[in-house]
Write a protein that holds these residues in place. Structure first.
Motif, mmCIF file in Angstrom:
data_model
loop_
_atom_site.group_PDB
_atom_site.id
_atom_site.type_symbol
_atom_site.label_atom_id
_atom_site.label_comp_id
_atom_site.label_asym_id
_atom_site.label_seq_id
_atom_site.Cartn_x
_atom_site.Cartn_y
_atom_site.Cartn_z
ATOM 1 N N GLY A 181 -40.843 94.873 -26.719
ATOM 2 C CA GLY A 181 -41.404 93.606 -27.164
ATOM 3 C C GLY A 181 -42.439 93.134 -26.181
ATOM 4 O O GLY A 181 -42.591 93.661 -25.082
ATOM 5 N N THR A 182 -43.142 92.149 -26.593
ATOM 6 C CA THR A 182 -44.103 91.529 -25.716
ATOM 7 C C THR A 182 -44.164 90.066 -26.074
ATOM 8 O O THR A 182 -43.575 89.628 -27.063
ATOM 9 C CB THR A 182 -45.484 92.187 -25.872
ATOM 10 O OG1 THR A 182 -46.380 91.600 -24.939
ATOM 11 C CG2 THR A 182 -46.015 91.969 -27.269
ATOM 12 N N THR A 183 -44.862 89.309 -25.249
ATOM 13 C CA THR A 183 -44.964 87.891 -25.539
ATOM 14 C C THR A 183 -46.376 87.561 -25.940
ATOM 15 O O THR A 183 -47.333 87.967 -25.292
ATOM 16 C CB THR A 183 -44.641 87.076 -24.281
ATOM 17 O OG1 THR A 183 -43.396 87.516 -23.785
ATOM 18 C CG2 THR A 183 -44.568 85.604 -24.610
ATOM 19 N N LEU A 184 -46.487 86.839 -27.019
ATOM 20 C CA LEU A 184 -47.794 86.367 -27.424
ATOM 21 C C LEU A 184 -47.728 84.857 -27.362
ATOM 22 O O LEU A 184 -46.777 84.253 -27.836
ATOM 23 C CB LEU A 184 -48.099 86.826 -28.852
ATOM 24 C CG LEU A 184 -48.099 88.334 -29.015
ATOM 25 C CD1 LEU A 184 -48.184 88.707 -30.474
ATOM 26 C CD2 LEU A 184 -49.286 88.939 -28.262
ATOM 27 N N SER A 185 -48.695 84.259 -26.735
ATOM 28 C CA SER A 185 -48.587 82.817 -26.612
ATOM 29 C C SER A 185 -49.461 82.138 -27.655
ATOM 30 O O SER A 185 -50.513 82.627 -28.036
ATOM 31 C CB SER A 185 -48.948 82.358 -25.211
ATOM 32 O OG SER A 185 -50.327 82.169 -25.131
ATOM 33 N N THR A 186 -48.946 81.022 -28.100
ATOM 34 C CA THR A 186 -49.711 80.217 -29.029
ATOM 35 C C THR A 186 -49.824 78.839 -28.409
ATOM 36 O O THR A 186 -49.204 77.902 -28.851
ATOM 37 C CB THR A 186 -48.974 80.109 -30.372
ATOM 38 O OG1 THR A 186 -47.590 79.862 -30.109
ATOM 39 C CG2 THR A 186 -49.087 81.390 -31.159
#
Lengths: 890, 117
Positions: free
Chosen positions: A177-182
């Protein structure tokens, strides 16, 4: 031959043109009679005599009509249509009964179909859009310590790919997984690390661009390419048609998008939706622990094989076991005591399917119960109605219908009801087919996807269930029809509350069955509920309520390992200064999370492993003040401090079990353990706690300082009495001050983390409890229906009793006692069955005996109260009987 | 059983109806029934109404056809006529009956002779 075909055709048509053909024949008969009368008149008979003779010679017109009808149509089809029309008319006239019956059946059949479809989805086609799933098997490793299955290493995978002769293809997939920021919040996105042949092997073709090229899965970080999912493309890139060649930063590295997966494809991990796929060469960007593609001892892969057509699992297993043996001999350092094992898809050790299936099996048992109860209910209702219609039945028998004809009619009525119920049920199941995921709450913000399939298997099973319910429901009234004593039935319509004799046993029997099934379900729900409560309140060995945790994904933001450590130090300082914070620390992983701890083979001075043993122990990289923050007490020695940094001697803290197992009671303080080639000095012994799951057995575990084992991402633990929401704002603020581009994940307490990790138990309890309530509701309706009907049929007897001096209270008591007697019988039956059946729940129960008296007692109480309520209204009606009216009623 | 009337089986009644229509041409149901009564010399038990079941069967097999029309006395009636297929069927059935009755006759004659002895 042609002629008889012609005949059959015309006979079939005639069934539907009945009215017109009847009129035609009537006209013909009238004409015939006229001609006959005319001839008779010519012969000199009087008009009335002419008519009489004509009729005599003709025979009975009704008889002629019947013969005509039999000759021209299909009598059996006629009878069926007649029954159907009659059944529909009867149902229209009693809409209340109709709706109630359909409701019961829809719930029963619908629940069954829904669970079938879920099982179908998980069992047969857990991976939507993947071809040949029936030939896919999962490959894992086993070792003496972990027979349940371990991941594989990449060099092992390459070897078995080369050696396997019975596989059409093998491929690798590892969830990541990875983190995508909004903006304000960071969100975790799941993806897969796969081998280059992944998409070909599973037969999924990207709708745009390509999969991966051979060779793209070797070389460290050599091929930063990615395939994204349809949803990801639509959501984040708004369906951009020029998507190929665009880039996406994943875990800090720019990846080029080379393909878009088709809609409806979610990857090959049961329960999770994959949003992106990257080749194995990019592995060290996503996985901790460095580049592993050349390390035979690094086990991280989930692999699958597509067997050749006709190869069974057992045959392939033998070959894989042989390959495992060869590897063991060739590479004793890493592979001693290890073997390869195959699993069918729904049993893979590394995804959710294994945990789901037992729960689903319980679900199936429960919905079958519910269906039985629903059938009993409807059967009871039908029985009651057929009793009301016994006058009609008797008349039919008297004028010549055979018993078989009556049976056919009753079965047809049952069939109409169950067909409508099945139609409704399938609709319910269709709506609920993806509802399985509702029972598994999203963990860490990751959305799950558990597909249900409604295909021919589910339809066939539902059709079977439908037929079965028809038979079950039709049997009861049909049996009663059998018992009709013609003369008696035609004369009288009476029955009694206490009497009723032989006919009453069937009705009562059905209610008995319903009550006992409800009891069993209630006991099951009680046991599971207790178990859940115990799990949730059992101490996991660390503090749960005063400790919050969250994380910031620095890797996705492009931080390298040293910069990440600097950031964390700065953040820690700021967080510790916040009001209300007692202490704070970082660790690589929070307990009870889905991810896996680092692990390493170890060696200890003075401990010689067994010949088949290669000791491997999990460990956590933790910062100073970790233990005091999370509340794990010490048995000996000390915590890590700021002094245990990269310049100081390498140290470790072991847990109680590890000390026991490898030092056999000696004090390990000051001794050394070898981890990944380095010798660490033991400076402390901590108490055991739970690490990966609340239900795990005690296992050895150790801790190393972060500064001596740099990590990229870590979980922040904060000891504070403040609420998570309050801290969330403060933490976000501090993070923004340090770097405006970063945002924290959600902040939750460790108790919440524990609760989320016990979701299988939660699911089981929710389900069984819901269905138990449903069953209870149905049983109450059944009881009410029976008592209500009995009272209405025994107005004469009640009136008589009243006229002879019985008090209203006496009548009330009479009815209630009768109802309670039924309930008591049902409870006894249910208790006996429950004692036998609850053993099956043993594996789901945590420190609760399957014979726990609290569960049985509360089930008894609930049922008693419900049946009292159900009997109340009919009993009340019994007291309102007007004796004069009742006695006049014949 | 001398003297009592013969009960007719389905198939035999059908054959009689076909034969009647073949020789007499188009007739209504009443006429057919009366004709059979006359020809058999009242030796046949026939509720006239049963003839209509037979007519339906024959019609469905395509051996006769039906149409509404007017009788001699201007009465409305349904008239039946034999079709080509019907004629074929009739000749087949008639041949069968001839063979059957002659064989039966010979077999039963055997029986009587042995009785005589």
């Amino acid at each position: 031959m042609i002629d008889s075909l012609r005949q059959s055709f015309h006979r079939f048509l005639a069934v539907f043109r009945g009215a017109q053909l009847d009129r035609d024949f009537d006209a013909e008969m009238a004409a015939h009679l006229e001609l006959a009368i005319e001839e008779n008149l010519e012969r000199g008979l009087s008009p009335s005599e002419a008519r009489r003779q004509a009729l005599l010679r003709f025979g009975g017109p009704q008889q002629a009509k019947e013969q005509h009808r039999d000759a021209r149509g299909l009598p059996s089809l006629d009878a069926l249509l007649q029954d159907l029309r009659f059944a529909l008319r009867m149902l229209r006239h009693s809409p209340g009964f109709f709706l109630l019956a359909i409701l019961c059946l829809t719930l029963g059949i619908g629940a069954n179909a829904a669970v079938f479809s879920w099982i179908e989805g998980i069992l047969f086609r857990p991976y939507p859009a993947v071809s040949h799933q029936e030939r896919l098997v999962a490959i894992g490793g086993t070792s003496r310590d972990e027979p349940r299955g371990t991941p594989l290493s990449w060099p092992d995978y390459l070897d078995l790919q080369r050696s396997c002769t019975q596989c059409e293809a093998t491929f690798v997939t590892k969830i990541t997984g990875t983190t995508l920021s909004t903006g304000e919040r960071a969100e975790r996105t799941t993806g897969s690390i796969v081998s280059a042949n992944y998409f070909e092997a599973i037969g999924v073709h990207p709708i745009l661009g390509r999969g991966f090229l051979p060779g793209e899965d070797v070389g460290q970080s050599a091929h930063p390419v990615a395939v994204i999912s349809y949803k990801f493309w639509q959501g984040r890139f708004k369906g951009d048609a020029q998507i190929l060649g665009k880039t996406q930063r994943l875990n800090g590295v720019i990846h080029t998008i080379v393909g878009v997966a088709p809609e409806g494809f979610y990857g090959t991990f049961v329960g999770w939706e994959m949003n992106f796929w990257v080749p194995a060469s990019m592995e060290d960007i996503f996985e901790a622990g460095g580049y592993k593609l050349e390390d035979r001892g690094a086990r991280w892969i989930e692999a699958y094989a597509l067997l050749k057509p006709g190869v069974t699992l057992q045959q392939a297993q033998q070959e894989f076991a042989a390959i495992g043996k060869r590897l063991e001999v060739a590479y004793p350092a890493t592979n001693r005591g290890r073997s390869l094992r195959l699993w069918p898809l729904w049993e893979t050790p590394f995804n959710n399917a294994g945990t789901l299936l037992p729960t689903l099996e319980i679900m199936l048992a429960v919905v079958v119960f519910v269906l039985l109860i629903a059938c009993a209910n409807v059967g009871n209702l039908l029985l009651v109605r057929s009793f009301a219609r016994r006058h009609e039945m008797s008349v039919r028998l008297a004028i010549g219908a055979g018993r078989a004809r009556l049976w056919k009619q009753l079965l047809t009525e049952g069939l109409v009801l169950s067909l409508l119920g099945a139609a409704g049920g399938l609709l319910v199941a269709y709506w609920c087919r993806h509802a399985l995921v509702l029972l598994f709450p999203a963990r860490g913000g990751v959305q799950m996807h558990l597909p249900g399939e409604i295909d021919w298997r589910v339809l066939a099973l539902s059709a079977g269930v439908c037929l079965l319910t028809t038979l079950l429901m039709g049997v009861a009234p049909a049996l009663q029809a059998n018992k009709i004593d013609l003369a008696h039935a035609l004369k009288t319509e009476a029955s009694g509350v206490v009497g009723g004799g032989g006919r009453a046993w069937l009705r009562s029997g059905l209610v008995l069955v319903q009550v006992s099934l409800s009891f069993i379900l209630l006991v099951g729900a009680g046991l599971l509920l207790q178990s859940l409560l115990r799990i949730r309140t059992a101490s996991p060995g660390f503090t749960t309520h005063r400790v919050l945790y969250t994380a910031v994904d620095l890797v996705s933001a492009g931080y390298d390992i040293t910069r990440a450590e600097t950031f964390r130090e700065a953040l820690l300082e700021r967080v510790r200064a916040l009001p209300g914070v007692e202490s704070a620390a970082f660790a690589r992983m929070v307990p009870l999370s889905y991810g896996s701890f680092s692990s390493s083979p170890i060696a200890v001075d003075g401990y010689t492993p067994q010949p088949e043993e290669s000791p491997t122990v999990d460990y956590n990289e933790v910062g100073p003040a970790y233990f005091i923050t999370i509340g794990i007490p010490f048995l000996a020695g000390r915590e890590f401090t700021r002094g245990d940094d990269e310049k100081a001697a390498p140290v470790a803290i072991v847990n109680e079990t590890m000390a026991q197992r490898y030092w056999q009671g000696r004090n390990p303080l000051g001794d050394r353990v070898q981890v990944k080639g380095r010798w660490l000095t033991i400076i402390g012994v901590a108490k055991d706690s739970k690490y990966s799951s609340v239900r795990e057995l005690t296992k050895p575990f150790f801790y190393v300082p972060i500064r001596q084992n740099l990590i990229r991402n870590g979980d922040l633990h904060i000891r504070t009495p403040l609420a998570p929401e309050v801290m969330a704002a403060a933490i976000a603020r501090e993070i923004h001050t340090l770097d405006a581009n970063l945002a924290p994940y959600e902040v939750i307490t460790l108790q919440e983390q524990l609760d989320r990790s016990t979701s299988p138990q939660m699911v089981a309890v929710t389900l069984v409890a819901t269905l138990a309530v449903l069953a209870l509701f149905l049983a109450a309706i059944g009881l009410y229906g029976v008592m209500s009907y009995t009272v209405s049929q025994s107005t004469r007897e009640l009136g008589l009793r009243m006229a002879l001096g019985a008090s209203a209270y006496g009548l009330f008591r009479l009815v209630v006692l009768r109802g309670l007697a039924l309930t008591a019988g049902g409870i006894l039956l249910g208790a006996a069955a429950a004692l036998g059946l609850t053993r099956l729940l043993r594996y789901l129960l945590y420190e609760v005996s399957p014979y726990d008296p609290l569960a049985f007692g509360s089930a008894f109480l609930v049922l008693a109260i419900v049946s009292l309520i159900a009997c109340f209204w009919p009993a009340w009606r019994a007291t309102r009987v007007d004796p004069i009216v009742a006695l006049r009623y014949e | 059983m001398p003297g009592s009337k013969l009960d007719l089986l389905q198939g035999t009644l059908d054959l009689m109806v076909l034969q009647t229509l073949a020789t007499m041409g188009s007739m209504h149901g009443y006429g057919i029934a009366r004709r059979i009564e006359q020809v058999s010399g009242d030796a046949v038990v026939l509720n006239q109404g049963t003839i209509y079941a037979s007519l339906v069967r024959l019609q469905q097999r395509g051996w006769i056809s039906a149409a509404w029309g007017t009788s001699a006395n201007n009465r409305k009636a349904k008239f039946y006529s034999i079709t080509k297929r019907g004629r074929r069927q009739l000749s087949e059935d008639a041949a069968y009956w001839q063979r059957l009755s002659s064989v039966m006759g010979r077999v039963l004659a055997l029986q009587e002779r042995s009785d005589e002895k």
